[in-house]
Design a protein around this motif. Sequence first.
Motif, PDB file in Angstrom:
ATOM      1  N   ASP A  62     -16.397 -16.967   8.527  1.00 43.54           N
ATOM      2  CA  ASP A  62     -15.094 -16.082   8.465  1.00 43.54           C
ATOM      3  C   ASP A  62     -15.089 -14.737   7.702  1.00 43.54           C
ATOM      4  N   TYR A  63     -16.257 -14.446   7.313  1.00 46.60           N
ATOM      5  CA  TYR A  63     -16.360 -13.475   6.389  1.00 46.60           C
ATOM      6  C   TYR A  63     -17.315 -12.319   6.710  1.00 46.60           C
ATOM      7  N   SER A  64     -17.136 -11.112   6.823  1.00 46.32           N
ATOM      8  CA  SER A  64     -18.041  -9.850   7.264  1.00 46.32           C
ATOM      9  C   SER A  64     -18.455  -9.075   5.946  1.00 46.32           C
ATOM     10  N   THR A  65     -19.558  -8.723   5.795  1.00 43.08           N
ATOM     11  CA  THR A  65     -19.877  -7.737   4.615  1.00 43.08           C
ATOM     12  C   THR A  65     -19.706  -6.381   4.954  1.00 43.08           C
ATOM     13  N   ILE A  66     -19.028  -5.810   3.563  1.00 46.38           N
ATOM     14  CA  ILE A  66     -18.573  -4.364   3.958  1.00 46.38           C
ATOM     15  C   ILE A  66     -19.507  -3.672   3.053  1.00 46.38           C
ATOM     16  N   LYS A  67     -20.155  -4.358   1.880  1.00 49.56           N
ATOM     17  CA  LYS A  67     -21.046  -3.425   1.009  1.00 49.56           C
ATOM     18  C   LYS A  67     -22.069  -4.580   0.763  1.00 49.56           C
ATOM     19  N   SER A  68     -23.163  -3.966   0.570  1.00 49.24           N
ATOM     20  CA  SER A  68     -24.413  -4.980   0.272  1.00 49.24           C
ATOM     21  C   SER A  68     -25.396  -4.064  -0.690  1.00 49.24           C
ATOM     22  N   TYR A  69     -26.035  -4.865  -1.839  1.00 46.80           N
ATOM     23  CA  TYR A  69     -26.846  -3.967  -2.388  1.00 46.80           C
ATOM     24  C   TYR A  69     -27.864  -5.314  -2.690  1.00 46.80           C
ATOM     25  N   THR A  70     -29.258  -4.889  -2.579  1.00 47.82           N
ATOM     26  CA  THR A  70     -30.560  -5.618  -2.673  1.00 47.82           C
ATOM     27  C   THR A  70     -31.596  -5.095  -3.388  1.00 47.82           C
ATOM     28  N   LYS A  71     -32.024  -6.009  -4.176  1.00 49.19           N
ATOM     29  CA  LYS A  71     -33.269  -5.551  -5.187  1.00 49.19           C
ATOM     30  C   LYS A  71     -34.360  -6.770  -5.241  1.00 49.19           C
ATOM     31  N   ARG A  72     -35.345  -6.615  -5.003  1.00 45.90           N
ATOM     32  CA  ARG A  72     -36.246  -7.887  -5.290  1.00 45.90           C
ATOM     33  C   ARG A  72     -35.847  -9.080  -4.687  1.00 45.90           C
ATOM     34  N   ASN A  73     -35.166  -9.117  -3.619  1.00 44.94           N
ATOM     35  CA  ASN A  73     -34.815 -10.508  -2.893  1.00 44.94           C
ATOM     36  C   ASN A  73     -33.586 -10.980  -3.771  1.00 44.94           C
ATOM     37  N   VAL A  74     -32.754 -10.181  -4.529  1.00 44.19           N
ATOM     38  CA  VAL A  74     -31.682 -10.468  -5.142  1.00 44.19           C
ATOM     39  C   VAL A  74     -30.585  -9.748  -4.498  1.00 44.19           C
ATOM     40  N   ARG A  75     -29.544 -10.130  -3.998  1.00 43.15           N
ATOM     41  CA  ARG A  75     -28.353  -9.701  -3.175  1.00 43.15           C
ATOM     42  C   ARG A  75     -27.068  -9.753  -3.946  1.00 43.15           C
ATOM     43  N   VAL A  76     -26.239  -8.583  -3.994  1.00 41.73           N
ATOM     44  CA  VAL A  76     -24.692  -8.816  -3.923  1.00 41.73           C
ATOM     45  C   VAL A  76     -24.091  -8.329  -3.015  1.00 41.73           C
ATOM     46  N   GLN A  77     -23.179  -9.111  -2.522  1.00 39.76           N
ATOM     47  CA  GLN A  77     -22.237  -8.685  -1.197  1.00 39.76           C
ATOM     48  C   GLN A  77     -20.656  -8.642  -1.287  1.00 39.76           C
ATOM     49  N   LEU A  78     -20.369  -7.778  -0.767  1.00 38.42           N
ATOM     50  CA  LEU A  78     -18.747  -7.521  -1.061  1.00 38.42           C
ATOM     51  C   LEU A  78     -18.458  -8.070   0.419  1.00 38.42           C
ATOM     52  N   MET A  79     -17.569  -8.975   0.494  1.00 32.69           N
ATOM     53  CA  MET A  79     -17.251  -9.399   1.744  1.00 32.69           C
ATOM     54  C   MET A  79     -15.853  -9.286   2.020  1.00 32.69           C
ATOM     55  N   LYS A  80     -15.443  -9.321   3.244  1.00 34.85           N
ATOM     56  CA  LYS A  80     -13.980  -9.153   3.704  1.00 34.85           C
ATOM     57  C   LYS A  80     -13.677 -10.245   4.724  1.00 34.85           C
ATOM     58  N   ARG A  81     -12.590 -10.892   4.470  1.00 36.02           N
ATOM     59  CA  ARG A  81     -12.255 -11.888   5.831  1.00 36.02           C
ATOM     60  C   ARG A  81     -12.068 -11.248   7.076  1.00 36.02           C
ATOM     61  N   ASN A  82     -12.526 -11.904   7.989  1.00 26.87           N
ATOM     62  CA  ASN A  82     -12.203 -11.630   9.630  1.00 26.87           C
ATOM     63  C   ASN A  82     -10.692 -11.961   9.668  1.00 26.87           C
ATOM     64  N   SER A  83     -10.171 -10.908  10.685  1.00 22.51           N
ATOM     65  CA  SER A  83      -8.669 -11.051  10.826  1.00 22.51           C
ATOM     66  C   SER A  83      -8.482 -12.457  11.809  1.00 22.51           C
ATOM     67  N   ASN A  84      -9.438 -12.618  12.530  1.00 23.68           N
ATOM     68  CA  ASN A  84      -9.371 -13.939  13.486  1.00 23.68           C
ATOM     69  C   ASN A  84     -10.090 -15.113  12.738  1.00 23.68           C
ATOM     70  N   SER A  85     -10.451 -15.397  11.384  1.00 24.79           N
ATOM     71  CA  SER A  85     -10.971 -16.314  10.931  1.00 24.79           C
ATOM     72  C   SER A  85     -10.273 -17.448  11.004  1.00 24.79           C
ATOM     73  N   SER A  86     -10.909 -18.702  11.208  1.00 24.49           N
ATOM     74  CA  SER A  86     -10.385 -19.999  11.089  1.00 24.49           C
ATOM     75  C   SER A  86      -9.279 -20.457   9.834  1.00 24.49           C
ATOM     76  N   GLN A  87      -9.649 -19.706   8.921  1.00 24.99           N
ATOM     77  CA  GLN A  87      -8.724 -20.097   7.866  1.00 24.99           C
ATOM     78  C   GLN A  87      -7.200 -19.484   7.899  1.00 24.99           C
ATOM     79  N   ASP A  88      -7.225 -18.441   8.924  1.00 22.74           N
ATOM     80  CA  ASP A  88      -6.081 -17.933   9.200  1.00 22.74           C
ATOM     81  C   ASP A  88      -5.153 -19.012  10.033  1.00 22.74           C
ATOM     82  N   GLU A  89      -5.656 -20.037  10.580  1.00 22.83           N
ATOM     83  CA  GLU A  89      -4.865 -20.691  11.668  1.00 22.83           C
ATOM     84  C   GLU A  89      -4.243 -21.750  10.787  1.00 22.83           C
TER      85      GLU A  89
END
Length: 482
Positions: free
Chosen positions: A455-482
């Motif tokens: 249900d979400y897509s990544t809009i910004k991602s940062y990675t360093k030594r296998n550690v990740r931080v991702q900013l995600m946005k819900r898809n407009s057609n996600s199942s949670q909208d139903e």
Amino acid sequence: MKLRNINLRAIYKGLILFIISLFVVSLSLKTGMFWDNVLFGSEMGNPLFQNGIFKWNSIPLNSDAGHPPFLATLLATGWTLFGKSLTTSHLIMFPFVFGLLWQLSCFVDFFVKEKTLKIWAFILVISDPTLLSQFVLVNPEIIQLFFFFLALNAILRNNIYLKIIGLAFLGIVTYRGMMLCGGIFIIDVLIHTLIKKRKIITFFSKRVFLTYSIAAIPACLYLIWRIINKGWIISHPLEIWGNAWEFSSIQDFLINFGRNILVLGHQFTDFGRIILTLFILITFYIKRKQIDWKKYNYLLVIAIFSTIVIYFTSLLIKNTMGHRYYITSYLSLGLLSFLLIKEYRMKKFVYIGLLASLLLGNLVVYSDSFAQGWDSSLAHLPYWELRKKGIEYMDENELPIKETASFFPNSTSIDNIDLNGDMRSFIKFTGKEKFVFYSNVYNLSDYNLEILDKDYSTIKSYTKRNVRVQLMKRNSNSSQDE
């Protein structure tokens, strides 16, 4: 002259350990509150800072872990005197970092007599990844480890006064400190009976009774205060962290018990410790006929029984305890492995292998679906830089933090982690939020990982030594909208 030389050695050792402690703390000043320390430090410390250092009743129920607010009281005191900040908080840890290093050096000195070998043994012992992680965090672990080894060294050297002081403070850091006091008592009994070959009846003397009775006073007073003022000790009335004893059937308990055994085994061998564990087991087997077992009895007793109350409790409850709960056992096994090196000819090669396994253990990062002890190795260090970049990106692009979901331990106010007065708070994830702040250090359930993936897509991602931080946005057609 001999006394003067001893004093000079102690001064030199103290100066070296002081410099090491200062170096460790100075490198940690930007490391925020992490995992349970958000609760033990920030959430319990803030009410004391605002309402009064010793007004323990002011801690709200949803922030009350039941444990003695030892760390929270220390932090509130430091914040009151020097201002609330991460720098102040880490500097409060400095005396305990130094004290623990001193006690660990004394622990090593008891078993290793050669001057040069003491240094190499000390390095191997403090290289345990879980210990190293505690050194860079604001946490109660370093505090209770200091008091534990103070009490243990007092037993090894027959110092009744330091034994009382160590046990008295150990018992009021956390409930786990009380459990470690139980481990100390068992070790004391076993050293008296199994190692020194004395009758158990002679252990229970008036002196021993008074020692443990006096040492137990602070913990007993806290428990009495807690029952009178709060009405509960361990089981939280709101069951915020679940019910540790909630089993649907005997079968459910047995399945959980078997799983806990596997988890415990994993914790003792995780982050490179598997090499040390295998080395000890293999050595005891192939060298069993030539080993002088008397040389290793002390460390075997300490390694097995220091945390025996903790791991028996962990096996019985629904949610197992973390890696860091067994640090005293890890360190004892580390020293034991060093002593066993002398059973081999290629001593330097074996030592380098053991040390490398521990240091490389800090690089271990599992897949997102595998729950990792992120506060139990230095693998989390890149997270702090990436988290800061993520928050800066949100501010620059006007993404509202108060409408952004996140996960434990980040689903709280920024101030609770960075101690910077920023009261904006991430909200808990339900799957309906428009934005999500995610990192693989959050240990999500498979269910939540599936929702993020679908249900979400990544809009910004940062990675360093296998550690990740991702900013995600819900898809407009996600199942949670139903």
